[in-house]
Design an enzyme around this catalytic site. Sequence first.
Site, PDB file in Angstrom:
ATOM      1  N   LYS A 144       0.835  -1.204   0.000  1.00 29.18           N
ATOM      2  CA  LYS A 144       0.000   0.000   0.000  1.00 29.18           C
ATOM      3  C   LYS A 144       0.870   1.255   0.000  1.00 29.18           C
ATOM      4  O   LYS A 144       0.589   2.213  -0.716  1.00 29.18           O
ATOM      5  CB  LYS A 144      -0.949  -0.022   1.213  1.00 29.18           C
ATOM      6  CG  LYS A 144      -2.051  -1.071   1.060  1.00 29.18           C
ATOM      7  CD  LYS A 144      -2.861  -1.286   2.330  1.00 29.18           C
ATOM      8  CE  LYS A 144      -3.838  -2.443   2.121  1.00 29.18           C
ATOM      9  NZ  LYS A 144      -4.595  -2.804   3.331  1.00 29.18           N
TER      10      LYS A 144
ATOM     11  N   GLN B 226      -4.498  -1.743   9.675  1.00 29.90           N
ATOM     12  CA  GLN B 226      -4.402  -3.041   9.008  1.00 29.90           C
ATOM     13  C   GLN B 226      -4.948  -4.140   9.919  1.00 29.90           C
ATOM     14  O   GLN B 226      -4.491  -4.303  11.043  1.00 29.90           O
ATOM     15  CB  GLN B 226      -2.935  -3.314   8.629  1.00 29.90           C
ATOM     16  CG  GLN B 226      -2.743  -4.581   7.821  1.00 29.90           C
ATOM     17  CD  GLN B 226      -3.425  -4.521   6.444  1.00 29.90           C
ATOM     18  OE1 GLN B 226      -3.293  -3.536   5.727  1.00 29.90           O
ATOM     19  NE2 GLN B 226      -4.151  -5.571   6.093  1.00 29.90           N
TER      20      GLN B 226
ATOM     21  N   ASP C 194     -11.086   2.880   4.241  1.00 29.57           N
ATOM     22  CA  ASP C 194     -11.391   1.446   4.121  1.00 29.57           C
ATOM     23  C   ASP C 194     -12.910   1.208   4.114  1.00 29.57           C
ATOM     24  O   ASP C 194     -13.362   0.113   3.782  1.00 29.57           O
ATOM     25  CB  ASP C 194     -10.777   0.671   5.300  1.00 29.57           C
ATOM     26  CG  ASP C 194      -9.441   0.025   4.933  1.00 29.57           C
ATOM     27  OD1 ASP C 194      -9.198  -0.193   3.730  1.00 29.57           O
ATOM     28  OD2 ASP C 194      -8.661  -0.265   5.862  1.00 29.57           O
TER      29      ASP C 194
END
Length: 307
Positions: A54, A98, A121
Amino acid sequence: MTAQIMDGKAVGAAIRREVAEGTAELRARGFRAPGLAAVLIGENPASKVYVSSKVKACAEAGIFSDKIERPATVTTEDVLQIVRDLNTREDIDGILVQLPIPKQVDEGAVLRAIDPTKDVDGFHPVNMGNLVLDQRGFEPCTPAGIMELLKRSGVDLKGKNAVVVGRSHIVGKPMALMLLREHATVTICHSRTQDLPGVCRQADVLVAAIGKPALITHDFIKPGAVVVDVGINRVTDPAEAERYFGGDPDRMKQVREKGSTLVGDVLPTAMWEKASLYTPVPGGVGPLTIAMLLSNTLKSAQMRLRA
Ligand code: NDP
């Protein structure tokens, strides 16, 4: 019937190019670069790989990134404090934590603490609610990427029977809502569904997000269906790989030389023989997730900078 591939790699690359153009345009107009913060907790090797990819993808798209690492021993309060700081930072438009995070940390509390306008997200209850209500917000990247892939592959969803196998919050459930929004008739299946093959056989569009190698076989797929395989499963046993890939020489070579290959939740030979369009694993859904994360970060920056 010869099944065609829906090329997630190519579509993912196109989205990333579009994001890079968008960030270049922002900069050219005198605005700062969009910024993404990635919070990585503990030593999970897969999480480390995901976060590095990422960060690398951000750099390629002209997005500033800040990786914040903490040991596996952190407390919920430590992580909440990191999130609160990121919520107030002017240079950060997107915050991702994460997953999975260590058990002692309250994942729900952490996700709820993220400012919904920085929740790239799309896991915050506010953004989930926006999705349910067909309102603007950030959408979970994997299903949003699949919608983009279907659109760019020319798949018309209106009035089609769509079956989603899996009801997770990050894939199955939002996927079903997005297909519904495009006027598909949607069925959601899970581990208690009765006659899964029979339900799947009704699908014009079948999405498998289960996490079980090659569970979906020939008799689950309506001839000519569009099949999206979200699953990522590692296969190390040569006999198993032989069964899944019909002895495909490239895959067999991978298992012999690298010790493993990847298979999705759909039996590859079944997709090749019965689908009209399908996503390969790897190279199907995987590349879209990061592309949509970048796209959401750019969108967040454009809104925050009123650009
Ligand atoms: P989860 O484990 O959270 O959810 C799996 C779902 O599958 C559950 O709803 C479960 O049902 C259902 N399920 C499990 N076994 C069966 C069965 N035998 N029959 C029918 N349904 C079943 O997984 P995720 O949604 O997070 O991920 C699914 C897969 O997608 C994984 O392989 C993951 O690695 C991959 N993935 C890939 C991404 C990408 O970028 N390509 C991104 C995210 C995930 P129940 O709810 O009843 O338990």
